[in-house]
Design a protein around this motif. Structure first.
Motif, PDB file in Angstrom:
ATOM      1  N   ASN A  42       0.795  -1.222   0.000  1.00  0.00           N
ATOM      2  CA  ASN A  42       0.000   0.000   0.000  1.00  0.00           C
ATOM      3  C   ASN A  42       0.830   1.275   0.000  1.00  0.00           C
ATOM      4  O   ASN A  42       0.288   2.364  -0.211  1.00  0.00           O
ATOM      5  N   PRO A  45       1.097   3.465  -3.739  1.00  0.00           N
ATOM      6  CA  PRO A  45      -0.043   4.332  -4.065  1.00  0.00           C
ATOM      7  C   PRO A  45      -0.223   5.474  -3.060  1.00  0.00           C
ATOM      8  O   PRO A  45      -0.591   6.591  -3.438  1.00  0.00           O
ATOM      9  N   THR A  48       2.488   8.253  -3.703  1.00  0.00           N
ATOM     10  CA  THR A  48       2.179   8.940  -4.955  1.00  0.00           C
ATOM     11  C   THR A  48       1.023   9.917  -4.759  1.00  0.00           C
ATOM     12  O   THR A  48       1.103  11.084  -5.167  1.00  0.00           O
ATOM     13  N   ALA A  49      -0.050   9.441  -4.128  1.00  0.00           N
ATOM     14  CA  ALA A  49      -1.204  10.309  -3.877  1.00  0.00           C
ATOM     15  C   ALA A  49      -0.817  11.451  -2.946  1.00  0.00           C
ATOM     16  O   ALA A  49      -1.257  12.597  -3.137  1.00  0.00           O
ATOM     17  N   TRP A  68      -3.435   8.275   7.497  1.00  0.00           N
ATOM     18  CA  TRP A  68      -3.030   7.012   6.882  1.00  0.00           C
ATOM     19  C   TRP A  68      -1.939   6.337   7.708  1.00  0.00           C
ATOM     20  O   TRP A  68      -2.007   5.135   7.974  1.00  0.00           O
ATOM     21  N   GLN A  95      -7.860   3.787   5.358  1.00  0.00           N
ATOM     22  CA  GLN A  95      -8.621   3.945   4.124  1.00  0.00           C
ATOM     23  C   GLN A  95      -9.276   5.316   4.031  1.00  0.00           C
ATOM     24  O   GLN A  95      -9.399   5.860   2.928  1.00  0.00           O
ATOM     25  N   LYS A  98      -6.518   7.463   2.893  1.00  0.00           N
ATOM     26  CA  LYS A  98      -6.184   7.149   1.500  1.00  0.00           C
ATOM     27  C   LYS A  98      -7.235   7.696   0.534  1.00  0.00           C
ATOM     28  O   LYS A  98      -6.892   8.238  -0.524  1.00  0.00           O
ATOM     29  N   MET A  99      -8.507   7.573   0.889  1.00  0.00           N
ATOM     30  CA  MET A  99      -9.564   8.101   0.023  1.00  0.00           C
ATOM     31  C   MET A  99      -9.478   9.620  -0.091  1.00  0.00           C
ATOM     32  O   MET A  99      -9.662  10.178  -1.171  1.00  0.00           O
ATOM     33  N   THR A 102      -6.479  10.412  -2.332  1.00  0.00           N
ATOM     34  CA  THR A 102      -6.779  10.096  -3.726  1.00  0.00           C
ATOM     35  C   THR A 102      -7.696  11.154  -4.335  1.00  0.00           C
ATOM     36  O   THR A 102      -7.477  11.600  -5.469  1.00  0.00           O
ATOM     37  N   THR A 103      -8.699  11.577  -3.584  1.00  0.00           N
ATOM     38  CA  THR A 103      -9.605  12.618  -4.062  1.00  0.00           C
ATOM     39  C   THR A 103      -8.854  13.919  -4.303  1.00  0.00           C
ATOM     40  O   THR A 103      -9.019  14.563  -5.354  1.00  0.00           O
ATOM     41  N   ALA A 105      -5.672  14.254  -4.884  1.00  0.00           N
ATOM     42  CA  ALA A 105      -4.738  14.062  -6.006  1.00  0.00           C
ATOM     43  C   ALA A 105      -5.479  14.202  -7.342  1.00  0.00           C
ATOM     44  O   ALA A 105      -4.975  14.834  -8.269  1.00  0.00           O
ATOM     45  N   VAL A 106      -6.666  13.626  -7.440  1.00  0.00           N
ATOM     46  CA  VAL A 106      -7.459  13.743  -8.676  1.00  0.00           C
ATOM     47  C   VAL A 106      -7.849  15.192  -8.907  1.00  0.00           C
ATOM     48  O   VAL A 106      -7.744  15.712 -10.030  1.00  0.00           O
TER      49      VAL A 106
END
Length: 113
Positions: A42, A45, A48-49, A68, A95, A98-99, A102-103, A105-106
């Motif tokens: 894990n 990812p 990176t995020a 995290w 998580q 992480k979510m 990720t959000t 990062a997007v």
């Protein structure tokens, strides 16, 4: 520490079923090995995020990344000491971080485009 206590020699990555039946500390070693393997699976990812999210949302990414890391610690200690059911709280905490990362990062990538 768990390798030394279990007596599982290098280069064996895990204790065998026979070793676990003889020495209960060998099971704890296997659990520690699996918790570490799950962390390394894990980590890529996550980092990176974290790096991408940090460009657009540095303060929020710090908090999500901290969540995290805290979740991974709770996951590891719970898994090693309580077995598979002990990882639940750490999983949920990590998580959520992480979510969020990720959000962010997007959104950062979207805003750059």
């Amino acid at each position: 520490m768990t390798r030394k206590a279990s007596g599982v020699p290098y280069p064996n990555a895990y204790a065998t079923k026979e070793e676990i039946e003889k020495n209960p500390k060998a099971l704890k070693f296997n659990l520690a090995q699996r918790a570490h393997a799950n962390f390394t699976e894990n980590y890529g990812p996550f980092i990176t995020a974290l790096l991408i999210a940090g460009v657009g949302y540095p303060s929020q990414a710090t908090w999500a990344g901290s969540a995290w890391v805290l979740g991974r610690l709770v996951y590891a200690f719970g898994y090693i000491n309580l077995g598979p059911p002990g990882r639940l709280y750490g999983y949920v905490i990590s998580q959520m971080g992480k979510m969020a990362l990720t959000t962010m990062a997007v959104l950062t990538c979207w805003n750059i485009l």
